[in-house]
Design a protein around this motif. Structure first.
Motif, PDB file in Angstrom:
ATOM      1  N   ALA A  32     -35.342 -24.122  -2.546  1.00  0.00           N
ATOM      2  CA  ALA A  32     -34.614 -22.965  -2.004  1.00  0.00           C
ATOM      3  C   ALA A  32     -33.052 -22.949  -2.202  1.00  0.00           C
ATOM      4  O   ALA A  32     -32.606 -24.106  -1.789  1.00  0.00           O
ATOM      5  CB  ALA A  32     -35.031 -22.317  -0.748  1.00  0.00           C
ATOM      6  N   LYS A  33     -32.464 -22.185  -2.571  1.00  0.00           N
ATOM      7  CA  LYS A  33     -30.763 -22.079  -2.634  1.00  0.00           C
ATOM      8  C   LYS A  33     -30.673 -20.882  -1.631  1.00  0.00           C
ATOM      9  O   LYS A  33     -30.671 -19.697  -1.856  1.00  0.00           O
ATOM     10  CB  LYS A  33     -30.426 -21.732  -4.133  1.00  0.00           C
ATOM     11  N   LEU A  34     -30.075 -21.533  -0.661  1.00  0.00           N
ATOM     12  CA  LEU A  34     -29.668 -20.570   0.512  1.00  0.00           C
ATOM     13  C   LEU A  34     -28.264 -20.175   0.408  1.00  0.00           C
ATOM     14  O   LEU A  34     -27.264 -21.067   0.359  1.00  0.00           O
ATOM     15  CB  LEU A  34     -29.909 -21.081   1.842  1.00  0.00           C
ATOM     16  N   ARG A  35     -27.660 -19.009   0.776  1.00  0.00           N
ATOM     17  CA  ARG A  35     -26.536 -18.497   0.888  1.00  0.00           C
ATOM     18  C   ARG A  35     -25.946 -18.569   2.127  1.00  0.00           C
ATOM     19  O   ARG A  35     -26.814 -18.434   3.068  1.00  0.00           O
ATOM     20  CB  ARG A  35     -26.271 -17.005   0.194  1.00  0.00           C
ATOM     21  N   THR A  36     -24.592 -19.120   2.451  1.00  0.00           N
ATOM     22  CA  THR A  36     -24.243 -19.606   3.676  1.00  0.00           C
ATOM     23  C   THR A  36     -23.383 -18.460   4.126  1.00  0.00           C
ATOM     24  O   THR A  36     -23.201 -18.487   5.489  1.00  0.00           O
ATOM     25  CB  THR A  36     -23.390 -20.773   3.655  1.00  0.00           C
ATOM     26  N   GLY A  37     -23.254 -17.271   3.622  1.00  0.00           N
ATOM     27  CA  GLY A  37     -22.460 -16.397   4.157  1.00  0.00           C
ATOM     28  C   GLY A  37     -21.124 -16.147   4.304  1.00  0.00           C
ATOM     29  O   GLY A  37     -20.377 -15.445   3.949  1.00  0.00           O
ATOM     30  N   HIS A  38     -20.603 -17.382   4.679  1.00  0.00           N
ATOM     31  CA  HIS A  38     -18.995 -17.640   4.538  1.00  0.00           C
ATOM     32  C   HIS A  38     -18.563 -19.023   4.424  1.00  0.00           C
ATOM     33  O   HIS A  38     -19.547 -19.867   4.670  1.00  0.00           O
ATOM     34  CB  HIS A  38     -18.147 -17.175   5.849  1.00  0.00           C
ATOM     35  N   VAL A  39     -17.615 -19.476   3.694  1.00  0.00           N
ATOM     36  CA  VAL A  39     -17.483 -20.852   3.784  1.00  0.00           C
ATOM     37  C   VAL A  39     -15.756 -21.174   4.232  1.00  0.00           C
ATOM     38  O   VAL A  39     -15.008 -20.092   4.237  1.00  0.00           O
ATOM     39  CB  VAL A  39     -17.192 -21.375   2.196  1.00  0.00           C
ATOM     40  N   SER A  40     -15.767 -22.466   4.513  1.00  0.00           N
ATOM     41  CA  SER A  40     -14.275 -22.914   5.148  1.00  0.00           C
ATOM     42  C   SER A  40     -13.522 -23.611   4.061  1.00  0.00           C
ATOM     43  O   SER A  40     -12.542 -23.725   4.367  1.00  0.00           O
ATOM     44  CB  SER A  40     -14.536 -23.704   6.195  1.00  0.00           C
TER      45      SER A  40
END
Length: 181
Positions: A124-132
């Motif tokens: 599975a490749k999960l999107r993190t929503g936002h990155v730092s």
């Protein structure tokens, strides 16, 4: 909290037009303060002055505009976000996960490179929503609420198996009183 409340809770928030804060006394769990933004003045909802009528009309127009937005983007002021809705625990669970990770052997300086916007876990490749857009250790991941950090490290709580990860998380959650009355 005195006059510091707005700065304590909202000073660093730059991207959200909806906010809430709940301040609890941790021992008895008593609510000390509730804050919801945007806010509504309930007294003006039943007032008879011209200003009160204009206020109600403004709220009605805002609600009509909000109805055109997706649910998660609505800015309605007639709802107390601190007490009038239910929320998934979401990022609040990151504190328990952080302690579990550290207690189970994660080095406080171990880093996750939070630059991709996705995390690969098995197939599975999960999107993190936002990155730092930088490498983060556990304290920094909590500070910026990095989804990627926790997606990456949480499945590594126990080297045995994913089922053991769940048992480890359950153990730490129960140590904090989750699942108890």
């Amino acid at each position: 909290l005195g006059g510091r409340a707005p700065n304590v809770f909202w000073g660093g928030v730059r991207c959200s037009f909806r906010r809430l804060a709940v301040v609890l006394d941790v021992n008895p769990g008593a609510v000390l303060a509730l804050v919801s933004f945007p806010s509504c003045d309930p007294g003006r909802m039943s007032g008879a002055s011209d200003d009160d009528r204009v206020y109600r009309l403004q709220l009605k127009q805002e609600a009509e505009e909000d109805a055109k937005l997706p649910y998660w983007a609505r800015r309605t002021r007639q709802m107390n976000r601190a007490s009038g809705t239910l929320y998934h625990p979401g990022s609040t669970w990151k504190a328990v996960t952080s302690i579990a990770l550290l207690e189970e052997g994660l080095s406080p300086e171990e880093r996750y490179n939070d630059t991709q916007g996705t995390v690969q876990i098995g197939s599975a490749k999960l999107r993190t929503g936002h990155v730092s857009n930088r490498p983060l250790n556990v304290a920094e991941a909590l500070e910026v609420s990095s989804n990627g950090f926790f997606y990456y490290f949480a499945p590594r709580l126990n080297a045995e198996s994913a089922a053991e990860d769940w048992d480890t998380m359950r153990y730490w959650a129960e140590n904090f009183g989750f699942g108890q009355e």
